[in-house]
Scaffold this motif. Structure first.
Motif, mmCIF file in Angstrom:
data_model
loop_
_atom_site.group_PDB
_atom_site.id
_atom_site.type_symbol
_atom_site.label_atom_id
_atom_site.label_comp_id
_atom_site.label_asym_id
_atom_site.label_seq_id
_atom_site.Cartn_x
_atom_site.Cartn_y
_atom_site.Cartn_z
ATOM 1 N N PHE A 293 0.841 -1.195 0.000
ATOM 2 C CA PHE A 293 0.000 0.000 0.000
ATOM 3 C C PHE A 293 0.880 1.250 0.000
ATOM 4 N N PRO A 294 0.651 2.183 -0.911
ATOM 5 C CA PRO A 294 1.469 3.403 -0.951
ATOM 6 C C PRO A 294 1.523 4.154 0.375
ATOM 7 N N TYR A 295 0.457 4.110 1.170
ATOM 8 C CA TYR A 295 0.471 4.810 2.461
ATOM 9 C C TYR A 295 1.621 4.330 3.340
ATOM 10 N N TYR A 296 1.829 3.018 3.390
ATOM 11 C CA TYR A 296 2.899 2.463 4.227
ATOM 12 C C TYR A 296 4.260 2.557 3.550
ATOM 13 N N MET A 297 4.269 2.646 2.233
ATOM 14 C CA MET A 297 5.538 2.782 1.519
ATOM 15 C C MET A 297 6.229 4.112 1.809
ATOM 16 N N ILE A 298 5.453 5.126 2.175
ATOM 17 C CA ILE A 298 6.027 6.455 2.423
ATOM 18 C C ILE A 298 7.220 6.380 3.361
ATOM 19 N N ASP A 299 7.095 5.605 4.431
ATOM 20 C CA ASP A 299 8.143 5.553 5.456
ATOM 21 C C ASP A 299 9.489 5.109 4.898
ATOM 22 N N ASP A 300 9.451 4.257 3.888
ATOM 23 C CA ASP A 300 10.700 3.710 3.330
ATOM 24 C C ASP A 300 11.195 4.469 2.102
ATOM 25 N N TYR A 301 10.442 5.463 1.643
ATOM 26 C CA TYR A 301 10.820 6.164 0.411
ATOM 27 C C TYR A 301 10.822 7.687 0.608
ATOM 28 N N LEU A 302 11.255 8.109 1.772
ATOM 29 C CA LEU A 302 11.263 9.539 2.066
ATOM 30 C C LEU A 302 12.216 10.301 1.147
ATOM 31 N N ALA A 303 13.411 9.768 0.968
ATOM 32 C CA ALA A 303 14.396 10.452 0.118
ATOM 33 C C ALA A 303 13.887 10.553 -1.311
ATOM 34 N N GLN A 304 13.264 9.491 -1.791
ATOM 35 C CA GLN A 304 12.761 9.495 -3.161
ATOM 36 C C GLN A 304 11.620 10.508 -3.320
ATOM 37 N N LEU A 305 10.736 10.559 -2.344
ATOM 38 C CA LEU A 305 9.631 11.507 -2.407
ATOM 39 C C LEU A 305 10.139 12.945 -2.363
ATOM 40 N N ARG A 306 11.132 13.196 -1.540
ATOM 41 C CA ARG A 306 11.691 14.548 -1.447
ATOM 42 C C ARG A 306 12.433 14.944 -2.713
ATOM 43 N N SER A 307 12.877 13.959 -3.487
ATOM 44 C CA SER A 307 13.630 14.270 -4.697
ATOM 45 C C SER A 307 12.740 14.679 -5.857
ATOM 46 N N LEU A 308 11.424 14.407 -5.756
ATOM 47 C CA LEU A 308 10.519 14.747 -6.846
ATOM 48 C C LEU A 308 10.445 16.258 -7.029
ATOM 49 N N THR A 309 10.381 16.669 -8.270
ATOM 50 C CA THR A 309 10.208 18.092 -8.574
ATOM 51 C C THR A 309 8.828 18.570 -8.137
ATOM 52 N N ALA A 310 7.816 17.721 -8.336
ATOM 53 C CA ALA A 310 6.458 18.072 -7.949
ATOM 54 C C ALA A 310 5.627 16.807 -7.768
ATOM 55 N N LEU A 311 4.688 16.882 -6.815
ATOM 56 C CA LEU A 311 3.786 15.767 -6.524
ATOM 57 C C LEU A 311 2.413 16.347 -6.211
ATOM 58 N N LYS A 312 1.380 15.808 -6.854
ATOM 59 C CA LYS A 312 0.023 16.280 -6.594
ATOM 60 C C LYS A 312 -0.940 15.111 -6.514
ATOM 61 N N ILE A 313 -1.905 15.230 -5.597
ATOM 62 C CA ILE A 313 -2.980 14.261 -5.435
ATOM 63 C C ILE A 313 -4.286 15.041 -5.436
ATOM 64 N N ASP A 314 -5.302 14.553 -6.140
ATOM 65 C CA ASP A 314 -6.626 15.151 -5.982
ATOM 66 C C ASP A 314 -7.694 14.073 -6.016
ATOM 67 N N TRP A 315 -8.874 14.417 -5.504
ATOM 68 C CA TRP A 315 -9.959 13.451 -5.391
ATOM 69 C C TRP A 315 -11.282 14.194 -5.309
ATOM 70 N N GLY A 316 -12.356 13.511 -5.661
ATOM 71 C CA GLY A 316 -13.688 14.107 -5.634
ATOM 72 C C GLY A 316 -14.344 13.969 -4.275
ATOM 73 N N ARG A 317 -15.021 15.019 -3.855
ATOM 74 C CA ARG A 317 -15.716 15.010 -2.572
ATOM 75 C C ARG A 317 -16.832 13.975 -2.547
ATOM 76 N N ASN A 318 -17.461 13.737 -3.702
ATOM 77 C CA ASN A 318 -18.614 12.841 -3.783
ATOM 78 C C ASN A 318 -18.239 11.502 -4.413
ATOM 79 N N GLU A 319 -17.092 10.988 -4.042
ATOM 80 C CA GLU A 319 -16.554 9.727 -4.578
ATOM 81 C C GLU A 319 -17.548 8.574 -4.501
ATOM 82 N N ASP A 320 -17.538 7.728 -5.518
ATOM 83 C CA ASP A 320 -18.323 6.487 -5.500
ATOM 84 C C ASP A 320 -17.737 5.486 -4.508
#
Length: 361
Positions: A273-300
């Motif tokens: 699960f990407p949520y748990y992967m965060i802990d092991d990939y901090l350096a990689q995430l910080r190296s990204l030029t940009a990261l964006k997540i979006d979602w709908g309020r009325n999700e199915d």
């Protein structure tokens, strides 16, 4: 005033005269999927958008890699569901984004989804994206073969895949955009108490589960849908070829009406699960030029808004710079068209954060 009107008139003529880009389909043998034990086809297809002027020039272009959702294919993502060509032609014509190559790989499987995960059973689907597809594009098209000029995005299962592959291959992609990412972590309809796990135990047959998926598409009933999704996930998260019926182990099984939890399999799933992967990939995430997540309020799917927000909060707790946005919409109604998120948000995002210049050696 007349000069301004005349200039705008000439500008509109020049825009109207710009040739449109081309959409083509290619097929290649993916090394990361060859000889897999589950019998998944390593011969893969790519839907590729080439901007206007590509055929007659020698310019190199940034590349956006697009990951489709569960049950989709490259053509469904690029042509059937989202009219990417129309959106890209207009974005380039109007200056919303500079010319780029856009490619959607086919990651469909026998159970309708790879979840972009390396699997001992069904092949290495993360490597397929991060290695095979990128190598094919760099060898066969005039890409800018540099991390700073590669973007990665996806929707639903593809949004999950964009985050996962983005972490695993942060040295390959520099900008990541995840649209309505599915199954980042347990919550709501995506939980161990979902009745679809009981359905899987009762059916214990691939064809019956796929038939239930087809029927759920006609009725809108999610039980058959989730049974197929969980089976697809099990094949990559917890494969077991000795299980001849479904080729996987499951975190939850049923003996009659009695539920049995398999803690070892639960741990295997959560490790993916990407949520748990965060802990092991901090350096990689910080190296990204940009990261964006979006979602709908009325999700199915009730888990998506909650787990997307939790994913963002966890990034924030680690002080990882990113963008996160909830908008008024459901799982897919605000994506296509000139008022949809792909045109108004995703394409400008990559226009801002991808490098359009070929690095000098």
């Amino acid at each position: 005033m007349k000069k301004i009107v005349f200039s705008l008139f000439l500008l509109s003529i020049s825009f109207a005269g710009i040739a449109q880009g081309n959409l083509e389909r290619r097929e290649f043998l993916a090394a990361s999927l060859q000889n897999n034990e589950a019998g998944e086809d390593p011969l893969r297809q790519l839907s590729i958008y080439l901007p206007q002027g590509y055929e007659n020039g020698n310019q190199r272009y940034p590349v956006i890699y697009v990951l489709h959702g569960y049950g989709g294919t490259d053509t469904v993502m690029m042509s059937v569901w989202i009219d990417f060509k129309r959106l890209l032609d207009e974005a380039i014509k109007t200056g919303k984004m500079r010319p780029m190559i856009v490619v959607a790989p086919n990651s469909n499987t026998r159970m309708q989804g790879s979840f972009y995960t390396n699997s001992e059973g069904s092949g290495n689907w993360a490597d397929y994206i991060g290695k095979d597809v990128v190598q094919y594009m760099d060898e066969n098209f005039r890409t800018i073969p540099d991390r700073a000029s590669r973007g990665l995005c996806g929707h639903s299962m593809g949004g999950n895949g964009a985050l996962k592959v983005g972490m695993l291959f942060a040295d390959t992609f520099s900008a990541v955009y995840s649209l309505s990412p599915a199954v980042l972590n347990w919550h709501g309809d995506f939980s161990l108490s979902n009745p679809a796990f009981k359905r899987i135990s009762q059916l214990n047959d691939e064809e019956a589960i796929l038939q239930g998926l087809a029927e759920s598409g006609q009725t809108g009933e999610f039980n058959g849908f989730f049974a197929a999704v969980f089976t697809a996930m099990a094949r990559v998260y917890s494969p077991n070829i000795s299980n001849k019926e479904l080729k996987a182990d499951f975190p939850v099984t049923y003996l009659g009406d009695s539920v049995v939890y398999n803690s070892e399999v639960i741990r295997k799933w959560e490790a993916e699960f990407p949520y748990y992967m965060i802990d092991d990939y901090l350096a990689q995430l910080r190296s990204l030029t940009a990261l964006k997540i979006d979602w709908g309020r009325n999700e199915d799917f009730s888990h998506i808004p909650y787990t997307s927000l939790e994913f963002s909060k966890k990034l924030e707790s680690y002080r990882i710079h990113h963008f996160a946005e909830e908008y008024i919409g459901d799982h897919g109604n605000m994506l296509d068209g000139f008022e949809g998120r792909i045109f108004t948000e995703l394409l400008p995002f990559f226009n801002t954060y991808l490098n359009g210049q070929t690095p000098s050696n």
